[in-house]
Design an enzyme around this catalytic site. Sequence first.
Site, short mmCIF file in Angstrom:
data_model
loop_
_atom_site.label_atom_id
_atom_site.label_comp_id
_atom_site.label_asym_id
_atom_site.label_seq_id
_atom_site.Cartn_x
_atom_site.Cartn_y
_atom_site.Cartn_z
CG ASP A 128 -3.62 -9.35 11.08
OD1 ASP A 128 -2.71 -8.50 11.20
OD2 ASP A 128 -4.81 -9.06 10.98
CG HIS B 142 -3.12 -5.79 9.25
ND1 HIS B 142 -2.79 -5.64 10.58
CD2 HIS B 142 -4.03 -4.82 8.98
CE1 HIS B 142 -3.48 -4.63 11.09
NE2 HIS B 142 -4.23 -4.10 10.15
CD GLU C 158 -6.41 -1.09 10.84
OE1 GLU C 158 -6.94 -0.38 11.72
OE2 GLU C 158 -6.09 -2.27 11.03
C1 ACM Z 1 -10.23 -3.64 10.21
O1 ACM Z 1 -10.90 -3.65 11.25
N1 ACM Z 1 -8.99 -3.23 10.23
C2 ACM Z 1 -10.79 -4.08 8.95
#
Ligand code: ACM
Length: 686
Positions: free
Chosen positions: A136, A197, A261
């Site tokens: 991440d 991420h 995201e």
């Molecule tokens: C997430 O909670 N962004 C998968």
Amino acid sequence: MKWLALILVMVVRIIPAPQSVEERGGSFRYNPSKVEYRLDPKANIPAEGYTLDISRTRVRAVASTPAGLFYAAKTLEQLNVNGQVQCAKITDYPRYSWRGFHVDPCRHFQSVEDLKTMIDIMAQYKINTMHWHLTDDQGWRIEIKKYPRLTSVGAWRTEWDGGVHGGYYTQDEIREVVAYAAERFITIVPEIEMPGHAVAAIRAYPELSCTEEPVGSFSTWGSPDIVLCPGKENMFRFLDDVIAEVSALFPGDYIHIGGDECKKTRWEKCPACQARIKAEGLTATADATAEERLQSYAVKRMEGILAKYGKKLIGWDEILEGGLSPNAAVMSWRGEKGGIAAAEQGHEVVMTPSHDGMYLDHYQGDPKIEPETISGDNTLEKVYNYNPSIPVKGVQANLWSEYIYSESQRQYMFFPRAFALAEIAWTLPANKDFKAFCTAVDRACEDLDRRGVNYHIPMPEQPGGSYNHVVFLDKAVLEFTTTRPMRMVYTLDGTEPSAQSATYEKPLEYSSDATLKIACVTSYGKLGKVRTISVEKQALKPATELETDPGITLRSTYGFFLSWADIPSSAHWTDPRPIKSFRDIPRQEPTHYNMMGLNFYAAEATGYIKVPEDGVYVFSTIFDQLWIDGEKLIDNGSEVKKHSRHDNSVALMKGYHPVTVRFLSNVRGGWTTARNRGEVLFRKVN
Ligand code: ACM
Ligand code: ZN
């Protein structure tokens, strides 16, 4: 029928509840060597299912798979009470084939030993999948031999308080955890996040991003726009190399590629990304932008890479945007919508809707008294009541770790809600019963105590929001509730309550000052956190005579301060300047959603609030301090300041009262206070 009911209550309620239990008279004296385990691949028993025939003299377990026999043994362990197992015929099998839990060692690292503890416990309750979120923005946690900087650089970050946080798993450790889980019939699904991420990877190898700019330590939470560049072939070569090593370590069918995201703003300006869009004909359509189609293109290429190594792709529901990859499985987290759409297109779906109980990083009790979390309201009962609205491959609960600062805290968020997950993943809805489940939770929690594992015990909560200083004019009435059925005990003499203290049965009434200490007590006599509530009779504080509201003025000084006391006496403060509302206080300097390069400051604002009538008001704010009528009412002190947790009450006369708020623009525990709304809220309670 009375005697039948009597016998039925003798069934030991286990987690997850089996599909069918036929109670029989008598009991078996537990002796593992008298238990016969028979593996019969031809038996008419679903995969992972089993039958258990418990008579007074012996126990016979039959299953068509080794996993089934393992679960038969786990059932037997739970049925054993003081060396006796109630005679019964049990027929059992899972509702879903994917019964998953997720862990996030990226935001806060989790050791191999702590992970094994979780795996061991989850296997007891017939969970069969662990989703290991290994990469991440804030940390890359898996050793990749071809790219050593992923861990030498990407596994470590400098926090805003100056500390260094990090860690990673060597490939030997990964193999060790995979084998440990496999012995317990848990398959590990690794997650390698792309294209968003991925700041940790970009910190290590800036050439993977659109701008190729060097990136410093990233130690706040959110979704930055620093993402991988799907315009570049070297980025796909990198992912191919990583997947080559990852797929050799994890024998399971699936690799999770993230996909959630991803901010696409940089792709809009990136020549390589735009060239790719042109070359591949990824022009905008009615339901997708060109950049969304570019993400879809990247995910499809990932599907090809995974297939090369014999793996199937699963990703978060954002992978639907711009077109789903042909064989992708979808993990639906933003509600069930994505999962339903994917299922309609014939894809496999795992449901993990965040607000329907499946995000265990969300609050499980009153945010006013629970430790800081990201948000939400996923009580044990809400988790328990989740029931996917369509047929799916499975369900999963996720434990993101932004606001989890210790292993003890991780366990507190996970248990006992993980037991509810186990039951919804295994047990058919017709066999579920929350009250009966709660009795089994108590036994499961006793087992956690034996293991030295922490878990959540509810706290007595005040409806409408808890606060620990209850002011009254004539009479105070204190009502308490709990998020699951629990006895509450209390004292009024300042001593610590115990299981033998008075039981709370109805709202408590006061007409003079008092100190109430109140806690929940489990059926096995363990107390939860004790709340100390001071009850105080006050006279109304007089209002200030004003013709008109003179407004709010603010002064500020630059600097990164974690506490008001840290501001040096030599600090240079600006002259007071007018602001429109308290909401402007955290907005004195420009912000950017990456939360990098901020100008931090301290600010003090003074003004008036107008209360509409005489009465007792509960105030709430996430500012560092709130003063009313010259007295400090709220001090959020050294907490992570995301949600207000120190609400306080005061008796005020109708009219204007002087207010001072103090605010520190800073980062604590990864949370940037410049994101706060900056409100002073109050409600009349008496
Ligand atoms: C997430 O909670 N962004 C998968
Ligand atoms: Zn690019």
